[in-house]
Design an enzyme around this catalytic site. Structure first.
Site, PDB file in Angstrom:
ATOM      1  CE  LYS A  65      -4.737  -1.279   1.502  1.00 52.84           C
ATOM      2  NZ  LYS A  65      -5.061  -2.501   2.181  1.00 52.84           N
ATOM      3  CB  THR A  95      -0.913   0.029   1.239  1.00 58.62           C
ATOM      4  OG1 THR A  95      -1.625  -1.205   1.301  1.00 58.62           O
ATOM      5  CG2 THR A  95      -1.886   1.188   1.151  1.00 58.62           C
ATOM      6  CE  LYS A 111       2.098   1.737   4.686  1.00 57.04           C
ATOM      7  NZ  LYS A 111       1.531   0.766   3.786  1.00 57.04           N
TER       8      LYS A 111
HETATM    9  P1  NAP Z   1       5.568  -6.588   7.132  1.00 53.04           P
HETATM   10  O1  NAP Z   1       5.297  -7.823   7.911  1.00 53.04           O
HETATM   11  O2  NAP Z   1       6.300  -5.468   7.775  1.00 53.04           O
HETATM   12  O3  NAP Z   1       6.297  -7.020   5.772  1.00 53.04           O
HETATM   13  C1  NAP Z   1       7.016  -6.161   4.949  1.00 53.04           C
HETATM   14  C2  NAP Z   1       8.341  -6.848   4.660  1.00 53.04           C
HETATM   15  O4  NAP Z   1       9.047  -6.083   3.661  1.00 53.04           O
HETATM   16  C3  NAP Z   1       9.224  -6.891   5.913  1.00 53.04           C
HETATM   17  O5  NAP Z   1       9.643  -8.226   6.130  1.00 53.04           O
HETATM   18  C4  NAP Z   1      10.381  -5.970   5.554  1.00 53.04           C
HETATM   19  O6  NAP Z   1      11.633  -6.396   6.026  1.00 53.04           O
HETATM   20  C5  NAP Z   1      10.389  -6.018   4.040  1.00 53.04           C
HETATM   21  N1  NAP Z   1      10.994  -4.789   3.506  1.00 53.04           N
HETATM   22  C6  NAP Z   1      10.654  -3.530   3.796  1.00 53.04           C
HETATM   23  N2  NAP Z   1      11.446  -2.685   3.122  1.00 53.04           N
HETATM   24  C7  NAP Z   1      12.313  -3.441   2.421  1.00 53.04           C
HETATM   25  C8  NAP Z   1      13.374  -3.144   1.566  1.00 53.04           C
HETATM   26  N3  NAP Z   1      13.694  -1.875   1.319  1.00 53.04           N
HETATM   27  N4  NAP Z   1      14.041  -4.163   1.022  1.00 53.04           N
HETATM   28  C9  NAP Z   1      13.711  -5.439   1.298  1.00 53.04           C
HETATM   29  N5  NAP Z   1      12.705  -5.802   2.115  1.00 53.04           N
HETATM   30  C10 NAP Z   1      12.014  -4.788   2.669  1.00 53.04           C
HETATM   31  O7  NAP Z   1       4.185  -5.976   6.604  1.00 53.04           O
HETATM   32  P2  NAP Z   1       2.920  -6.698   5.941  1.00 53.04           P
HETATM   33  O8  NAP Z   1       1.838  -6.758   6.957  1.00 53.04           O
HETATM   34  O9  NAP Z   1       3.320  -7.916   5.216  1.00 53.04           O
HETATM   35  O10 NAP Z   1       2.488  -5.551   4.914  1.00 53.04           O
HETATM   36  C11 NAP Z   1       3.213  -5.288   3.726  1.00 53.04           C
HETATM   37  C12 NAP Z   1       2.498  -4.187   2.947  1.00 53.04           C
HETATM   38  O11 NAP Z   1       1.159  -4.614   2.646  1.00 53.04           O
HETATM   39  C13 NAP Z   1       2.356  -2.861   3.708  1.00 53.04           C
HETATM   40  O12 NAP Z   1       2.436  -1.783   2.821  1.00 53.04           O
HETATM   41  C14 NAP Z   1       0.947  -2.962   4.304  1.00 53.04           C
HETATM   42  O13 NAP Z   1       0.412  -1.682   4.549  1.00 53.04           O
HETATM   43  C15 NAP Z   1       0.225  -3.711   3.209  1.00 53.04           C
HETATM   44  N6  NAP Z   1      -0.942  -4.509   3.631  1.00 53.04           N
HETATM   45  C16 NAP Z   1      -0.920  -5.266   4.784  1.00 53.04           C
HETATM   46  C17 NAP Z   1      -2.044  -5.992   5.142  1.00 53.04           C
HETATM   47  C18 NAP Z   1      -2.090  -6.827   6.413  1.00 53.04           C
HETATM   48  O14 NAP Z   1      -3.205  -7.162   6.867  1.00 53.04           O
HETATM   49  N7  NAP Z   1      -0.966  -7.181   7.005  1.00 53.04           N
HETATM   50  C19 NAP Z   1      -3.178  -5.992   4.335  1.00 53.04           C
HETATM   51  C20 NAP Z   1      -3.155  -5.262   3.156  1.00 53.04           C
HETATM   52  C21 NAP Z   1      -2.032  -4.529   2.820  1.00 53.04           C
HETATM   53  P3  NAP Z   1      12.059  -6.251   7.573  1.00 53.04           P
HETATM   54  O15 NAP Z   1      11.563  -7.517   8.174  1.00 53.04           O
HETATM   55  O16 NAP Z   1      13.530  -6.142   7.545  1.00 53.04           O
HETATM   56  O17 NAP Z   1      11.362  -5.032   8.112  1.00 53.04           O
END
Ligand code: NAP
Length: 287
Positions: free
Chosen positions: A171, A95, A239
């Site tokens: 979104k 997102t 965010k």
């Molecule tokens: P998350 O668990 O924080 O996963 C994001 C992953 O991306 C983390 O493991 C992070 O690594 C990695 N990352 C971030 N920056 C990076 C970079 N520059 N290079 C390489 N890896 C990188 O979050 P998530 O819940 O999966 O969500 C991911 C995205 O989807 C977000 O934008 C969120 O808003 C969106 N989203 C989430 C949900 C939900 O319910 N969870 C639903 C819809 C949309 P590190 O472990 O090192 O931080």
């Protein structure tokens, strides 16, 4: 198909597993490498560098955290742009900012590559069950011919909204709707608790009526169990609401419900913001 996946977090891990289970060959990268351990056990190959992804795969997915992460992964000095090839397909599921989605498309177009912004909704449960809803921005023909059948592996609804950036606008609109359903869940929970109702029976009952919502069904049971583990991190929701508020400013509208949710989530402690899921909004009512 050979698929690369950057960002193996809460969402990415489940989605990579769906692709592996559908016989795709997966190459994965995450900033914290240990988060790839489970998918590597399931057969994914670990990439050493982001820039290697376009050398190994035909389609590259990204699902990282913030717009700044998306920018770094796509346009950074050692980002995907470095080795992007003609006709290659890049799909961002983070997102993120609509403007950034447009900028990425312009830069990758110079190399003949296609980019899509296809953020999702449905939470960690939707990712696990493969029942996500997906908002698509990018070239329609290429999406229909090359991308739809791949993302169908983990989604139940896939809707096309227009050129690059439009997936992100849809979104952000979705997050605006969720902002106030989270407040309504927390307030009905608090009221039931303070008036001595059986809160579990109450939430189960109202979730089948007009007050029911995904927020209630998905997060109500977690609140009852005091389970604040992140399905969706508070800091990510903050965010998203900030991105939505920025877009509201550009089109000159005021959304008081969104502003209130943004204010309430911001008042939570940093400990909660960075470690808890969005159901932690009930903590705003502890005082
Ligand atoms: P998350 O668990 O924080 O996963 C994001 C992953 O991306 C983390 O493991 C992070 O690594 C990695 N990352 C971030 N920056 C990076 C970079 N520059 N290079 C390489 N890896 C990188 O979050 P998530 O819940 O999966 O969500 C991911 C995205 O989807 C977000 O934008 C969120 O808003 C969106 N989203 C989430 C949900 C939900 O319910 N969870 C639903 C819809 C949309 P590190 O472990 O090192 O931080």
């Amino acid at each position: 198909m050979k698929i690369a996946w950057i960002g193996v977090g809460v969402m990415g891990e489940s989605l990579v597993n769906h692709l592996i289970n559908n016989d795709h060959e997966l190459f994965v990268y995450n900033r914290t490498k240990s988060k790839c351990d489970n998918v590597v056990k399931n057969g994914a190959k670990l990439l050493e560098k982001i820039e290697d992804a376009p050398l190994m795969a035909d389609m590259i997915f990204t699902m990282v955290g913030y717009p700044k992460d998306v920018k770094e992964v796509y346009l950074g000095e050692n980002g995907l742009i470095k080795n992007a090839k003609d006709s290659q397909i890049f799909v961002d599921m983070t997102t993120s900012s609509p403007e950034l989605a447009k900028e990425i498309q312009l830069e990758f177009n110079k190399k003949g590559a296609h980019t899509f912004d296809i953020p999702v909704t449905g939470g960690d449960i939707g990712a696990k069950n493969g029942t996500l809803t997906i908002f698509v921005g990018g070239n329609k023909e290429t999406f229909e011919n090359k991308v739809r059948n791949i993302v169908a592996t983990f989604s139940k609804t896939i809707e096309y909204f227009g050129e690059n950036g439009k997936g992100q606008y849809a979104k952000l609109g979705n997050q605006i709707a969720i902002a106030t359903t989270m407040i309504s869940l927390a307030e009905s929970y608090k009221f039931a608790k303070e008036t001595g109702l059986d809160v579990e029976t109450f939430l189960n009952t109202i979730s089948t009526g007009s007050a029911g919502s995904f927020s209630m069904t998905s997060y109500g049971p977690r609140i009852l169990k005091e389970d604040f583990k992140p399905g969706f991190f508070v800091h990510h929701f903050i965010k998203d609401m900030k991105l939505a508020l920025d877009e509201c400013e550009k089109v000159n509208i005021k959304l008081p419900g969104l502003e209130l949710a943004y204010k309430m989530y911001n008042e939570l402690t940093d400990e909660i913001k960075y470690n808890y899921g969005t159901q932690a909004i009930v903590k705003c009512y502890d005082k």
